[in-house]
Scaffold this motif. Structure first.
Motif, mmCIF file in Angstrom:
data_model
loop_
_atom_site.group_PDB
_atom_site.id
_atom_site.type_symbol
_atom_site.label_atom_id
_atom_site.label_comp_id
_atom_site.label_asym_id
_atom_site.label_seq_id
_atom_site.Cartn_x
_atom_site.Cartn_y
_atom_site.Cartn_z
ATOM 1 N N SER A 52 -16.978 18.878 40.213
ATOM 2 C CA SER A 52 -18.291 19.026 40.847
ATOM 3 C C SER A 52 -18.634 17.654 41.435
ATOM 4 O O SER A 52 -18.028 16.647 41.041
ATOM 5 C CB SER A 52 -19.329 19.436 39.808
ATOM 6 O OG SER A 52 -19.576 18.343 38.951
ATOM 7 N N GLN A 54 -20.983 15.697 40.794
ATOM 8 C CA GLN A 54 -21.346 14.756 39.729
ATOM 9 C C GLN A 54 -20.101 14.278 38.962
ATOM 10 O O GLN A 54 -19.963 13.092 38.670
ATOM 11 C CB GLN A 54 -22.332 15.410 38.753
ATOM 12 C CG GLN A 54 -22.917 14.440 37.740
ATOM 13 C CD GLN A 54 -23.658 13.283 38.406
ATOM 14 O OE1 GLN A 54 -24.560 13.486 39.207
ATOM 15 N NE2 GLN A 54 -23.265 12.051 38.096
ATOM 16 N N GLU A 55 -19.200 15.209 38.673
ATOM 17 C CA GLU A 55 -17.956 14.827 37.976
ATOM 18 C C GLU A 55 -17.145 13.859 38.837
ATOM 19 O O GLU A 55 -16.524 12.932 38.334
ATOM 20 C CB GLU A 55 -17.120 16.081 37.667
ATOM 21 C CG GLU A 55 -17.701 16.925 36.538
ATOM 22 C CD GLU A 55 -17.130 18.324 36.466
ATOM 23 O OE1 GLU A 55 -17.286 18.953 35.403
ATOM 24 O OE2 GLU A 55 -16.549 18.813 37.462
ATOM 25 N N GLU A 136 -15.403 20.109 44.690
ATOM 26 C CA GLU A 136 -15.996 21.431 44.931
ATOM 27 C C GLU A 136 -17.116 21.347 45.972
ATOM 28 O O GLU A 136 -17.902 20.394 45.979
ATOM 29 C CB GLU A 136 -16.560 21.992 43.630
ATOM 30 C CG GLU A 136 -15.458 22.334 42.638
ATOM 31 C CD GLU A 136 -15.732 23.644 41.948
ATOM 32 O OE1 GLU A 136 -15.770 24.671 42.648
ATOM 33 O OE2 GLU A 136 -15.892 23.632 40.726
ATOM 34 N N GLY A 137 -17.151 22.350 46.829
ATOM 35 C CA GLY A 137 -18.213 22.405 47.834
ATOM 36 C C GLY A 137 -17.933 21.572 49.070
ATOM 37 O O GLY A 137 -18.614 21.725 50.081
ATOM 38 N N ASN A 141 -21.353 20.541 51.297
ATOM 39 C CA ASN A 141 -22.255 20.488 50.154
ATOM 40 C C ASN A 141 -22.678 19.049 49.860
ATOM 41 O O ASN A 141 -23.822 18.771 49.524
ATOM 42 C CB ASN A 141 -21.561 21.100 48.935
ATOM 43 C CG ASN A 141 -22.448 21.077 47.712
ATOM 44 O OD1 ASN A 141 -23.478 21.712 47.673
ATOM 45 N ND2 ASN A 141 -22.055 20.290 46.716
ATOM 46 N N THR A 155 -25.615 18.362 42.437
ATOM 47 C CA THR A 155 -24.459 17.529 42.117
ATOM 48 C C THR A 155 -23.590 18.232 41.085
ATOM 49 O O THR A 155 -22.458 17.874 40.872
ATOM 50 C CB THR A 155 -24.886 16.147 41.596
ATOM 51 O OG1 THR A 155 -25.695 16.348 40.440
ATOM 52 C CG2 THR A 155 -25.616 15.362 42.633
ATOM 53 N N GLY A 156 -24.168 19.241 40.433
ATOM 54 C CA GLY A 156 -23.391 20.027 39.472
ATOM 55 C C GLY A 156 -22.769 21.243 40.113
ATOM 56 O O GLY A 156 -22.380 22.172 39.415
ATOM 57 N N PHE A 157 -22.654 21.253 41.431
ATOM 58 C CA PHE A 157 -22.150 22.419 42.146
ATOM 59 C C PHE A 157 -20.780 22.869 41.632
ATOM 60 O O PHE A 157 -19.850 22.090 41.554
ATOM 61 C CB PHE A 157 -22.031 22.113 43.638
ATOM 62 C CG PHE A 157 -21.487 23.261 44.444
ATOM 63 C CD1 PHE A 157 -22.322 24.255 44.896
ATOM 64 C CD2 PHE A 157 -20.124 23.350 44.705
ATOM 65 C CE1 PHE A 157 -21.821 25.320 45.638
ATOM 66 C CE2 PHE A 157 -19.614 24.422 45.440
ATOM 67 C CZ PHE A 157 -20.467 25.402 45.906
ATOM 68 N N LYS A 158 -20.721 24.139 41.270
ATOM 69 C CA LYS A 158 -19.455 24.755 40.885
ATOM 70 C C LYS A 158 -19.334 26.052 41.662
ATOM 71 O O LYS A 158 -20.214 26.914 41.573
ATOM 72 C CB LYS A 158 -19.429 25.050 39.371
ATOM 73 C CG LYS A 158 -19.176 23.825 38.504
ATOM 74 C CD LYS A 158 -17.701 23.485 38.486
ATOM 75 C CE LYS A 158 -17.406 22.263 37.634
ATOM 76 N NZ LYS A 158 -16.013 21.799 37.812
ATOM 77 N N ASP A 159 -18.256 26.164 42.423
ATOM 78 C CA ASP A 159 -18.088 27.314 43.311
ATOM 79 C C ASP A 159 -18.152 28.645 42.570
ATOM 80 O O ASP A 159 -18.710 29.619 43.065
ATOM 81 C CB ASP A 159 -16.748 27.187 44.048
ATOM 82 C CG ASP A 159 -16.505 28.333 44.996
ATOM 83 O OD1 ASP A 159 -17.358 28.539 45.878
ATOM 84 O OD2 ASP A 159 -15.480 29.021 44.860
ATOM 85 N N LYS A 161 -19.719 29.356 39.794
ATOM 86 C CA LYS A 161 -20.918 29.598 38.991
ATOM 87 C C LYS A 161 -21.829 30.591 39.726
ATOM 88 O O LYS A 161 -22.199 30.342 40.879
ATOM 89 C CB LYS A 161 -21.656 28.265 38.797
ATOM 90 C CG LYS A 161 -22.715 28.302 37.718
ATOM 91 C CD LYS A 161 -23.085 26.873 37.379
ATOM 92 C CE LYS A 161 -24.527 26.596 37.727
ATOM 93 N NZ LYS A 161 -24.886 25.188 37.580
#
Lengths: 172, 206
Positions: A52, A54-55, A136-137, A141, A155-159, A161
């Protein structure tokens, strides 16, 4: 006389062996996959290659990362992440890039929306390259949610989710 | 002195031994290599948009088969109408071979996003199976564009409004509202570019 025959015979054997080996290597497919589909499926099991935003930000502070931007040079010139290297998706299998992809430094694949980066990750991992990850994103994004609005939740975007409770929405 | 027959016999034995030790060529009857798969990735003709899918479902196209590759628990909670569940981790087990390696239906893989579905697509594509596609954006995009479409800003081009009206009609169709305008009363979504069915070789060993 017998020795003479043996030397001649040995020479013929070595010559034929060399010809056979040369033919054999010539027919080996340089683009064949290192892992079968079943082996690749096991490698996908934990999906830890997906970062993500953030990661990605966190990992960048912890270790050296090479950002590989897979978009075409025009999009790359318009906007790119700091110190990103542009390798357009169609070039990833170029022989000249083999030494680069074989280095141990982790490479993060980035594209416009994360889709093609994920595809290229599958392709290159199955081809035998290690230490590859995906943002991701993608840039879309990143630009919309991370740099512009700086909203923490994006920032925690997970495709994968779910963005809404699908069943609940359908009940409404 | 060695007799010629012995020399020839030894020569053949030696050649046999050398041939046996050479690296074998992989059996690539239908399987794709990295270069061919990259080509498939770049052309993007296997991408199905949510508008394409809505159109196909409203038309009740009998040639498509929706394959939900999410885990079973998520599938049971909600899935698209008519979809079957083949979780990604069991995708390559023998029981699903008949669904994935065929030339009758057009399989459309989907998941919440595009990550799992495109991974499933990559795996079957590498195996050389035809007629497999994936839904771009998955259920998240399905809900944000078809089930709960957002009206474009007032200064948006007319094309965006036409798409919006079609999506509203589709939304009403899928959510089961009876006051829905006739599906497809707006501009019909374009049909996805589907690759011609590959004719499978008949007979032989499998």
């Amino acid at each position: 006389m017998q020795k003479k025959y043996l030397f001649g015979f040995g020479g013929v054997m070595v010559f034929i062996a060399l010809v056979l080996i040369a033919i054999s290597f010539d027919h080996l497919d340089p683009y064949s996959f290192r892992y079968s589909s079943n082996e690749m499926l096991e490698k996908m099991d934990d999906q830890t290659h997906l970062l993500s935003p953030q990661e990605f930000i966190d990992l960048r502070t912890q270790q050296d990362l090479i950002i590989v931007d897979l978009r075409d040079p025009k999009l790359f010139a318009a906007f790119s992440l700091d110190s990103a290297k542009n390798i357009a998706a169609e070039r990833v299998l170029d022989k000249s890039l083999k030494p680069f992809f074989q280095t141990e430094t982790t490479k993060v694949l980035v594209d416009q929306d994360g889709l093609q980066a994920n595809q290229i990750w599958v392709l290159l991992t199955q081809f035998g390259y290690e230490n590859l990850m995906v943002l991701e994103g993608g840039i879309k994004n990143w630009q919309e949610k991370v740099e512009v609005t700086t909203l923490d939740k994006f920032t925690g975007f997970k495709d994968e989710k779910p963005q809404v409770d699908f069943a609940e929405v359908m009940k409404k | 002195m060695l007799k010629p027959i012995w020399i020839i016999a030894t020569l053949f034995l030696g050649l046999g031994a050398i041939s046996a030790m050479l690296p074998q060529k992989k059996n690539r009857y239908l399987e794709r290599n990295a270069e061919e798969l990259l080509r498939d990735v770049l052309v993007q003709e296997y991408v199905v948009t949510t508008d394409d899918l809505a159109h196909l479902l409203i038309q009740k196209d009998p040639s498509i088969l929706l394959i939900d590759v999410r885990p079973e628990a998520e599938y049971k909670k909600y899935s698209l109408p008519g979809a079957i569940n083949i979780p990604l981790d069991s995708l390559l087990s023998d029981q699903w071979g008949g669904y994935l390696d065929q030339d009758l239906k057009r399989n459309i893989f989907f998941s919440n996003g595009t990550t799992l579905s495109v991974q499933a697509w990559m795996l079957v594509k590498q195996k050389g199976y035809a007629n497999n596609y994936f839904l771009k954006g998955g259920l998240n995009n399905w809900f944000s564009t078809i089930i709960e479409p957002k009206e474009p800003p007032s200064d948006a081009p007319e094309k965006d409004f036409r798409i919006y009206r079609t999506r509203v009609a589709a939304s009403q169709y899928f959510t089961g509202k009876t006051d829905a305008p006739a599906p497809g009363s707006g501009t019909a979504a374009p049909l996805p570019k589907m690759k011609k069915k590959k004719k499978m070789v008949q007979g032989g060993c499998s």
